[in-house]
Enzyme design. Structure first.
Site, PDB file in Angstrom:
ATOM      1  N   LYS A 137      33.012  -0.171  34.998  1.00 10.73           N
ATOM      2  CA  LYS A 137      32.203  -0.017  33.783  1.00 10.73           C
ATOM      3  C   LYS A 137      32.853   0.880  32.733  1.00 10.73           C
ATOM      4  O   LYS A 137      32.655   0.699  31.532  1.00 10.73           O
ATOM      5  CB  LYS A 137      30.819   0.533  34.135  1.00 10.73           C
ATOM      6  CG  LYS A 137      29.959  -0.407  34.975  1.00 10.73           C
ATOM      7  CD  LYS A 137      29.522  -1.634  34.226  1.00 10.73           C
ATOM      8  CE  LYS A 137      28.502  -2.454  35.011  1.00 10.73           C
ATOM      9  NZ  LYS A 137      28.211  -3.758  34.353  1.00 10.73           N
TER      10      LYS A 137
ATOM     11  N   GLU B 237      21.566   0.534  28.729  1.00 12.46           N
ATOM     12  CA  GLU B 237      20.694   0.127  29.824  1.00 12.46           C
ATOM     13  C   GLU B 237      21.504   0.272  31.093  1.00 12.46           C
ATOM     14  O   GLU B 237      22.734   0.197  31.069  1.00 12.46           O
ATOM     15  CB  GLU B 237      20.239  -1.319  29.639  1.00 12.46           C
ATOM     16  CG  GLU B 237      21.206  -2.392  30.185  1.00 12.46           C
ATOM     17  CD  GLU B 237      22.535  -2.463  29.455  1.00 12.46           C
ATOM     18  OE1 GLU B 237      22.612  -1.980  28.314  1.00 12.46           O
ATOM     19  OE2 GLU B 237      23.510  -3.001  30.027  1.00 12.46           O
TER      20      GLU B 237
ATOM     21  N   SER C 136      34.856  -3.968  42.404  1.00  6.93           N
ATOM     22  CA  SER C 136      34.367  -3.484  41.112  1.00  6.93           C
ATOM     23  C   SER C 136      33.797  -2.077  41.145  1.00  6.93           C
ATOM     24  O   SER C 136      33.755  -1.403  40.127  1.00  6.93           O
ATOM     25  CB  SER C 136      33.310  -4.449  40.575  1.00  6.93           C
ATOM     26  OG  SER C 136      32.298  -4.641  41.544  1.00  6.93           O
TER      27      SER C 136
END
Lengths: 267, 422
Positions: free
Chosen positions: B106, B128, B395
């Site tokens: 991210k 969010e 990830s």
């Protein structure tokens, strides 16, 4: 000329703004919602907006969210919304649906426009349909002969207002503030937005978002062709001890607001 | 062997998949902009800032510097021999985005968007978050650049991912639990949109996935491309060839788009996205928008959505908070329709089995989101066989999931293993 234009023209001939009232379908029940809307009309609302309840109402604050959540939990369907339109249209008041885009696309764009017309509805307000994505909707509403209302906002440039006004029929919905429904009060940006929009359209311009009192309605009626009130009506239904109390309270607010839009011409 | 030694194939006929989206932000019939008019000016401003930054050497140098000295890029490629043995003997290569600062991919996107925020002269960011990884990354960038930061998180998720709530607060962000709707990622996104439309003059909304109105899907892909670029070179260097398959988990789909983008124009490389199958697609309790949804509009774009006959969004279900979302990025919808990528669902149980297996065979605790890609890789490896090379986007790391996993496996003191789960 559409019934919508007749309503604006009649208000204009009386030297006042049209009063537009919003309530969602199916709250507190399908029949209860119809009763409340009929009470609005009986007490001076000229034009009705019926909200199509949607699970993800990005433009709505907590008040309308609460009513819409409750409506959906109660099982309200798109067919119930159209049934509400039919019942309200029988009062003679021009009746629009306000809907986020996905339920219309899911129902079928052409079918929705046609079925709305068959139910006696005069138009649809689509707060999240941009001009760029509106091609199929323009064709469908033209074919069905219903109006399509788009919004302009305080952030809208003159170029955007021209684009939006160019595809709007019925009236231009001027959002009075940057934000969601039912939270803040109508902002100073509203008169400036109407002023910027006026040269770009022949359509009436109605101001909504943050309008809850007769005094605000009177202020807006000075410079706009229509005054839109939503959350204030919904709040009365949410707070009512019984559905009958809610209907009565909605009727009283409609009567006050109807005086408000007439007061502007006196003062 | 170097990256340059294998030319990109252009044998697909027609425009390369990498040429998407069009100028309106469409991937075929998907994407676009379905938002209140109030946001159009902000989206146009963002679009202009993004396009300028793409070709601005100073911006790119600043971003590269951050990715190197702050994020810790390039992230390594780890070959998993013991895990691979369970995957039919395939060579399983993990792209270690879990080793990035803040613990997931991210941060790549967040640093890019935070720099754009500064360029646009805005002082406040909102985000969010589902699993909390995007929220933590945003809170991190906000701290680094001195921006005010509010993170919206479904109340249900604040409980599932309490560790990340604490991390965000430590970093100086305000976490606002969202009590509406299903109280998960979808509702957090609604609330962030409402904040944005109210405060758009001062605020940039850092969307954490390849969803939302244009230009977000394209922009977030751009900032995650680094995963695909690095891993393509790393796989070539290690194995001397391109992988047979690239796998990733797909919620909104940002990590998948990031790694897919490196191979999108290599038709010989199969791309697999694994969605969250929850209790199983046939139970209706899942979060697999492509596998078990239909075409609709949600959160500003057209894509696959979990919805009922009236177009009302249906609640998603997944053990993984980060995949517990009823939509998916529009590019994935398009890749699925064109057949360029293949999507299928992995159940909670399959994901947790793969989670445990990676822990015990490789000493790596993955995020539960990532475990969905690992479960899919196990199935795929058994199909492709021992000579195959599978690149998996690892990830995120699983620190945040330790409590959920402990409960699942019944390994905390006083816990009893639920039947069939230990």
């Amino acid at each position: 000329m559409s019934r919508l234009h007749d309503a604006f023209a009649r208000a204009k001939s009386e030297n006042r703004a049209a009063l537009i009232g919003y309530l969602p379908a199916g709250y507190p029940s399908v029949q209860g919602g119809i009763d409340a809307i009929v009470a609005m009309v009986a007490n001076g609302v000229d034009i009705v907006e019926i909200g199509l309840p949607y699970s993800d109402p990005l433009m709505d604050g907590p008040t309308i969210q609460a009513a819409v959540d409750s409506s959906l939990r109660g099982g309200t369907t798109t067919r119930d919304v159209l049934a509400t339109v039919k019942a309200v249209a029988e009062t003679g008041a021009p009746t629009l649906v306000m809907s986020y885009w996905n339920p219309i696309e899911r129902y079928g764009v052409d079918a929705f426009a046609a079925d709305l017309a068959a139910a006696g509805g005069v138009g649809v307000i689509t707060p999240d349909l941009t001009a760029e994505e509106a091609g199929p909707w323009i064709a469908a509403t033209d074919a069905a002969g219903v109006d399509r209302v788009f919004l302009v906002a305080p952030s809208s440039t003159v170029e955007r207002i021209a684009v939006v006004s160019g595809i709007t029929t019925g009236f231009v919905y001027a959002a009075s503030l940057m934000g969601v429904t039912g939270v803040a009060s109508v902002s100073q940006a509203a008169p400036a937005l109407v002023e910027r929009t006026r040269p770009l359209t022949m359509m009436p311009i109605a101001v909504g978002l943050g309008v809850s009192t007769a005094a605000q309605a009177a202020d807006i009626a000075v410079y706009a062709d229509g005054v839109i009130v939503g959350s204030a009506f919904v709040r009365l239904l949410l707070d009512a001890a019984t559905p009958a109390d809610g209907v009565a309270a909605v009727g009283r607010l409609a009567a006050e607001l109807a005086l408000g839009v007439r007061r502007a011409s006196a003062g | 062997m170097t990256t340059d030694s294998l030319p990109r194939s252009d044998s697909l006929g027609g425009p390369l998949p990498s040429s998407m989206p069009d100028t309106g932000g469409h991937f075929g019939r998907y994407g676009g902009r379905f938002v209140p008019e109030a946001l159009i000016v902000a989206l146009d401003e963002l679009d202009a800032a993004f396009r300028a930054a793409k070709t601005d050497p100073a911006f790119q140098a600043q971003l590269t510097h951050l990715l190197t000295t702050y994020t810790g890029r390039p992230s390594p490629l780890t070959e998993c021999l013991r895990f691979g043995a369970a995957a039919g003997g395939a060579r399983v290569l993990l792209k270690r985005e879990d080793l990035n600062h803040t613990g997931s991919h991210k941060i790549n996107n967040v640093l890019g968007q935070a720099l754009l925020t500064l360029k646009m002269g805005k002082k406040r960011v909102i985000a969010e978050t589902g699993a909390g990884q995007h929220g933590v990354a945003t809170a991190t960038a906000a701290a680094l650049f001195g921006l005010d930061c509010v993170v919206y998180m479904g109340e249900e998720d604040t409980r599932r991912q309490a560790l990340n709530v604490a991390r965000m607060r430590l970093l100086g962000a305000e976490v606002r639990p969202v009590m509406s709707g299903s109280r998960t990622l979808k509702d957090a996104m609604n609330e962030a949109m409402r904040d944005w439309v109210t405060n758009v003059d001062s605020t940039h909304y850092i969307i954490g996935t390849v969803a939302g109105p244009a230009p977000f899907p394209e922009m977030v892909r751009e900032f995650h491309k680094v995963i695909g670029i690095e891993s393509r070179a790393q796989v070539l260097e290690l194995t001397g060839r391109l992988p047979d398959a690239v796998t990733a988990c797909v919620g909104g789909g940002s990590n998948a788009i990031g790694i897919f983008s490196g191979f999108i124009d290599d038709p010989e490389v199969a791309l697999y996205g694994f969605e969250a199958g929850g209790d199983g697609i046939d139970t209706g309790r899942h979060a697999a928008a492509i596998t078990g949804g239909s075409v609709g509009v949600l959160h500003g774009q057209r894509s696959y959505v979990l919805q009922d006959a009236d177009g009302q969004t249906v609640e998603s279900h997944s053990i993984s908070a980060g995949l517990d979302y009823p939509g998916v990025g529009p590019e994935h919808a398009w890749l699925a329709d064109t057949g360029r990528a293949t999507y299928s669902a992995v159940t909670d149980t399959e994901a947790m089995d793969a989670f445990r297996l990676l822990c015990t065979t490789e000493g790596i605790i993955p995020a539960i989101e990532t475990a969905h890609a690992l479960a899919g890789t196990l199935q795929l490896g058994r199909k492709l066989g021992p000579d195959s090379v599978i690149l998996v986007n690892c990830s995120g790391r699983g620190d945040k999931d330790v409590e959920t996993a402990s409960r699942w496996f019944g390994i905390m003191d006083g816990d009893r293993a639920p039947e069939g789960r230990a």
